[in-house]
Design a protein around this motif. Structure first.
Motif, PDB file in Angstrom:
ATOM      1  N   VAL A 206       0.861  -1.185   0.000  1.00 25.35           N
ATOM      2  CA  VAL A 206       0.000   0.000   0.000  1.00 25.35           C
ATOM      3  C   VAL A 206       0.895   1.233   0.000  1.00 25.35           C
ATOM      4  O   VAL A 206       1.805   1.345   0.824  1.00 25.35           O
ATOM      5  CB  VAL A 206      -0.922   0.013   1.243  1.00 25.35           C
ATOM      6  N   GLY A 207       0.650   2.148  -0.929  1.00 25.84           N
ATOM      7  CA  GLY A 207       1.411   3.395  -1.012  1.00 25.84           C
ATOM      8  C   GLY A 207       0.630   4.518  -0.349  1.00 25.84           C
ATOM      9  O   GLY A 207      -0.585   4.640  -0.558  1.00 25.84           O
ATOM     10  N   LEU A 208       1.316   5.320   0.465  1.00 25.37           N
ATOM     11  CA  LEU A 208       0.638   6.367   1.232  1.00 25.37           C
ATOM     12  C   LEU A 208       0.815   7.718   0.564  1.00 25.37           C
ATOM     13  O   LEU A 208       1.946   8.196   0.394  1.00 25.37           O
ATOM     14  CB  LEU A 208       1.224   6.408   2.652  1.00 25.37           C
ATOM     15  N   GLY A 209      -0.294   8.349   0.200  1.00 26.78           N
ATOM     16  CA  GLY A 209      -0.232   9.675  -0.396  1.00 26.78           C
ATOM     17  C   GLY A 209      -0.820  10.718   0.536  1.00 26.78           C
ATOM     18  O   GLY A 209      -1.120  10.450   1.696  1.00 26.78           O
ATOM     19  N   GLU A 210      -1.000  11.929   0.027  1.00 27.70           N
ATOM     20  CA  GLU A 210      -1.638  13.014   0.780  1.00 27.70           C
ATOM     21  C   GLU A 210      -3.074  13.116   0.294  1.00 27.70           C
ATOM     22  O   GLU A 210      -3.315  13.575  -0.821  1.00 27.70           O
ATOM     23  CB  GLU A 210      -0.915  14.341   0.518  1.00 27.70           C
ATOM     24  N   GLY A 211      -4.035  12.656   1.089  1.00 26.48           N
ATOM     25  CA  GLY A 211      -5.430  12.681   0.673  1.00 26.48           C
ATOM     26  C   GLY A 211      -5.754  11.658  -0.400  1.00 26.48           C
ATOM     27  O   GLY A 211      -6.801  11.718  -1.049  1.00 26.48           O
ATOM     28  N   GLU A 212      -4.860  10.720  -0.609  1.00 22.45           N
ATOM     29  CA  GLU A 212      -5.085   9.628  -1.547  1.00 22.45           C
ATOM     30  C   GLU A 212      -4.136   8.488  -1.177  1.00 22.45           C
ATOM     31  O   GLU A 212      -3.098   8.719  -0.554  1.00 22.45           O
ATOM     32  CB  GLU A 212      -4.838  10.060  -3.006  1.00 22.45           C
ATOM     33  N   ASN A 213      -4.521   7.275  -1.525  1.00 22.61           N
ATOM     34  CA  ASN A 213      -3.653   6.130  -1.260  1.00 22.61           C
ATOM     35  C   ASN A 213      -3.642   5.207  -2.474  1.00 22.61           C
ATOM     36  O   ASN A 213      -4.503   5.304  -3.354  1.00 22.61           O
ATOM     37  CB  ASN A 213      -4.133   5.390  -0.002  1.00 22.61           C
ATOM     38  N   PHE A 214      -2.653   4.336  -2.502  1.00 19.61           N
ATOM     39  CA  PHE A 214      -2.382   3.509  -3.676  1.00 19.61           C
ATOM     40  C   PHE A 214      -2.224   2.052  -3.245  1.00 19.61           C
ATOM     41  O   PHE A 214      -1.850   1.780  -2.107  1.00 19.61           O
ATOM     42  CB  PHE A 214      -1.080   3.963  -4.353  1.00 19.61           C
ATOM     43  N   LEU A 215      -2.464   1.142  -4.173  1.00 16.15           N
ATOM     44  CA  LEU A 215      -2.154  -0.265  -3.922  1.00 16.15           C
ATOM     45  C   LEU A 215      -1.411  -0.803  -5.138  1.00 16.15           C
ATOM     46  O   LEU A 215      -1.644  -0.350  -6.265  1.00 16.15           O
ATOM     47  CB  LEU A 215      -3.421  -1.092  -3.707  1.00 16.15           C
ATOM     48  N   GLY A 216      -0.537  -1.766  -4.905  1.00 13.46           N
ATOM     49  CA  GLY A 216       0.172  -2.356  -6.032  1.00 13.46           C
ATOM     50  C   GLY A 216       0.688  -3.738  -5.697  1.00 13.46           C
ATOM     51  O   GLY A 216       0.925  -4.066  -4.529  1.00 13.46           O
ATOM     52  N   SER A 217       0.843  -4.553  -6.738  1.00 15.86           N
ATOM     53  CA  SER A 217       1.497  -5.838  -6.558  1.00 15.86           C
ATOM     54  C   SER A 217       3.009  -5.611  -6.478  1.00 15.86           C
ATOM     55  O   SER A 217       3.763  -6.530  -6.172  1.00 15.86           O
ATOM     56  CB  SER A 217       1.159  -6.772  -7.719  1.00 15.86           C
ATOM     57  N   ASP A 218       3.421  -4.372  -6.719  1.00 12.33           N
ATOM     58  CA  ASP A 218       4.831  -4.015  -6.762  1.00 12.33           C
ATOM     59  C   ASP A 218       4.859  -2.502  -6.540  1.00 12.33           C
ATOM     60  O   ASP A 218       3.978  -1.796  -7.050  1.00 12.33           O
ATOM     61  CB  ASP A 218       5.328  -4.377  -8.181  1.00 12.33           C
ATOM     62  N   VAL A 219       5.843  -1.988  -5.813  1.00 16.11           N
ATOM     63  CA  VAL A 219       5.897  -0.538  -5.572  1.00 16.11           C
ATOM     64  C   VAL A 219       6.014   0.258  -6.877  1.00 16.11           C
ATOM     65  O   VAL A 219       5.638   1.425  -6.930  1.00 16.11           O
ATOM     66  CB  VAL A 219       7.049  -0.124  -4.626  1.00 16.11           C
ATOM     67  N   LEU A 220       6.493  -0.401  -7.931  1.00 17.54           N
ATOM     68  CA  LEU A 220       6.587   0.284  -9.229  1.00 17.54           C
ATOM     69  C   LEU A 220       5.226   0.824  -9.678  1.00 17.54           C
ATOM     70  O   LEU A 220       5.159   1.803 -10.425  1.00 17.54           O
ATOM     71  CB  LEU A 220       7.069  -0.692 -10.304  1.00 17.54           C
ATOM     72  N   ALA A 221       4.162   0.189  -9.205  1.00 15.43           N
ATOM     73  CA  ALA A 221       2.801   0.593  -9.612  1.00 15.43           C
ATOM     74  C   ALA A 221       2.499   2.027  -9.193  1.00 15.43           C
ATOM     75  O   ALA A 221       1.669   2.683  -9.813  1.00 15.43           O
ATOM     76  CB  ALA A 221       1.769  -0.366  -9.023  1.00 15.43           C
ATOM     77  N   PHE A 222       3.150   2.503  -8.114  1.00 18.82           N
ATOM     78  CA  PHE A 222       2.787   3.857  -7.636  1.00 18.82           C
ATOM     79  C   PHE A 222       3.990   4.709  -7.276  1.00 18.82           C
ATOM     80  O   PHE A 222       3.835   5.782  -6.705  1.00 18.82           O
ATOM     81  CB  PHE A 222       1.815   3.763  -6.462  1.00 18.82           C
ATOM     82  N   VAL A 223       5.202   4.266  -7.592  1.00 17.85           N
ATOM     83  CA  VAL A 223       6.400   4.957  -7.111  1.00 17.85           C
ATOM     84  C   VAL A 223       6.513   6.389  -7.640  1.00 17.85           C
ATOM     85  O   VAL A 223       7.146   7.238  -7.019  1.00 17.85           O
ATOM     86  CB  VAL A 223       7.667   4.111  -7.416  1.00 17.85           C
ATOM     87  N   GLU A 224       5.852   6.676  -8.755  1.00 22.20           N
ATOM     88  CA  GLU A 224       5.927   8.060  -9.250  1.00 22.20           C
ATOM     89  C   GLU A 224       5.058   9.008  -8.420  1.00 22.20           C
ATOM     90  O   GLU A 224       5.171  10.221  -8.549  1.00 22.20           O
ATOM     91  CB  GLU A 224       5.542   8.137 -10.731  1.00 22.20           C
ATOM     92  N   HIS A 225       4.191   8.460  -7.545  1.00 18.80           N
ATOM     93  CA  HIS A 225       3.296   9.304  -6.744  1.00 18.80           C
ATOM     94  C   HIS A 225       3.718   9.403  -5.283  1.00 18.80           C
ATOM     95  O   HIS A 225       3.410  10.376  -4.616  1.00 18.80           O
ATOM     96  CB  HIS A 225       1.866   8.766  -6.810  1.00 18.80           C
ATOM     97  N   THR A 226       4.345   8.362  -4.759  1.00 21.25           N
ATOM     98  CA  THR A 226       4.764   8.394  -3.352  1.00 21.25           C
ATOM     99  C   THR A 226       5.916   7.415  -3.143  1.00 21.25           C
ATOM    100  O   THR A 226       6.033   6.419  -3.863  1.00 21.25           O
ATOM    101  CB  THR A 226       3.606   8.009  -2.397  1.00 21.25           C
TER     102      THR A 226
END
Ligand code: GLU
Length: 261
Positions: A206-226
């Motif tokens: 789970v990737g932690l954002g500001e007022g939004e969050n992300f999920l991925g099978s791999d951090v690559l799925a959201f690394v550009e955001h958090t």
């Protein structure tokens, strides 16, 4: 096993479509035979699937998707059960249209579970092992007493909180019946403000954002955001909202989990 992406933001953010498609593009290097997306907005669920390259899905989504979706899940499939067809691509949706989910992995006892559901009169739209999971989830949701999970669901209140609690109970009841490996993400038309996920022997971050969050099978799925993330361990369930992440351990209790960079 291929790629999974999820995103949930607040109503004003409306960027789930871009985040999910961008995450799928980042996971393309793993190879896949088809791709799909589900977007949740106040109008309900929008689901599209396409065979072949991600660009085929993007063309469909560009043509008619809701611009205001603020939760979404996406999948690139590497078929293990059933041919690479649109019908077999993920997300898979419950017969009543309330729930749709993506799955990486293999459900080894899918045939047995499907036979039991067919005996109840249920019909299936795909050849996949995954579809049995969403059928079971819809049934378990109706049987779930929200009070049987009374722990926190961070960032949610009212109807959203009740939906999240029911989904936790349902997800735990369903995964207890599954043999095999899975990362599962589900969204529902009951609330666009919650994604519930689970994993066994298949990765989920789970990737932690500001007022939004992300999920991925791999951090690559959201690394550009958090660059802040939370691990989900074996047989845990996680409830993700725009402002909260609640990890629930195999015994059904919420646990504190440190974020890492
Ligand atoms: N077993 C599932 C299927 O064949 C998921 C495959 C995957 O991990 O991409 O649809």
């Amino acid at each position: 096993m291929c790629g999974i992406v999820g995103h949930i933001g607040c109503k004003a953010s409306q960027r789930s479509r871009e985040v999910v498609l961008g995450g799928l593009a980042r996971l393309e290097y793993r190879g896949y035979d088809s791709a799909g997306i589900a977007l949740a907005s106040d109008e309900g669920l929008y689901v599209r699937r396409a065979v072949g390259k991600l660009v085929n899905l993007v063309e469909e989504v560009d043509a008619d998707s809701p611009a205001d979706a603020y939760a979404g899940i996406g999948h690139t499939r590497w078929a293990t059960h059933g041919r690479p067809t649109v019908a077999n691509a993920h997300p898979h949706t419950s017969p009543d249209g309330r729930f749709t989910l993506v799955h990486n992995g293999i459900i080894e006892n899918a045939d047995t579970l499907r036979a039991a559901l067919v005996a109840y009169g249920e019909t299936f739209a795909s050849e996949t092992d995954t579809e049995v999971v969403v059928h079971l989830l819809a049934r378990a949701y109706d049987e779930a007493a929200p009070a049987s999970y009374t722990g926190a669901v961070a960032g949610l209140s009212g109807t959203d909180e009740e939906v999240a609690r029911r989904l936790v109970v349902a997800m735990r009841a369903v995964t207890a019946q599954l043999h095999g490996t899975f990362t599962l993400l589900v969204v529902s038309n009951q609330s666009p403000n919650v994604i519930v996920a689970a994993r066994r022997s298949s990765p989920l971050v789970v990737g932690l954002g500001e007022g939004e969050n992300f999920l991925g099978s791999d951090v690559l799925a959201f690394v550009e955001h958090t660059n802040r993330a939370v691990e989900v361990d074996q047989d845990e369930v996680v409830v993700v909202s725009a402002t909260g992440v609640t990890v629930i351990d195999p015994a059904g209790n919420p646990v504190e989990r440190e974020a890492y960079e």
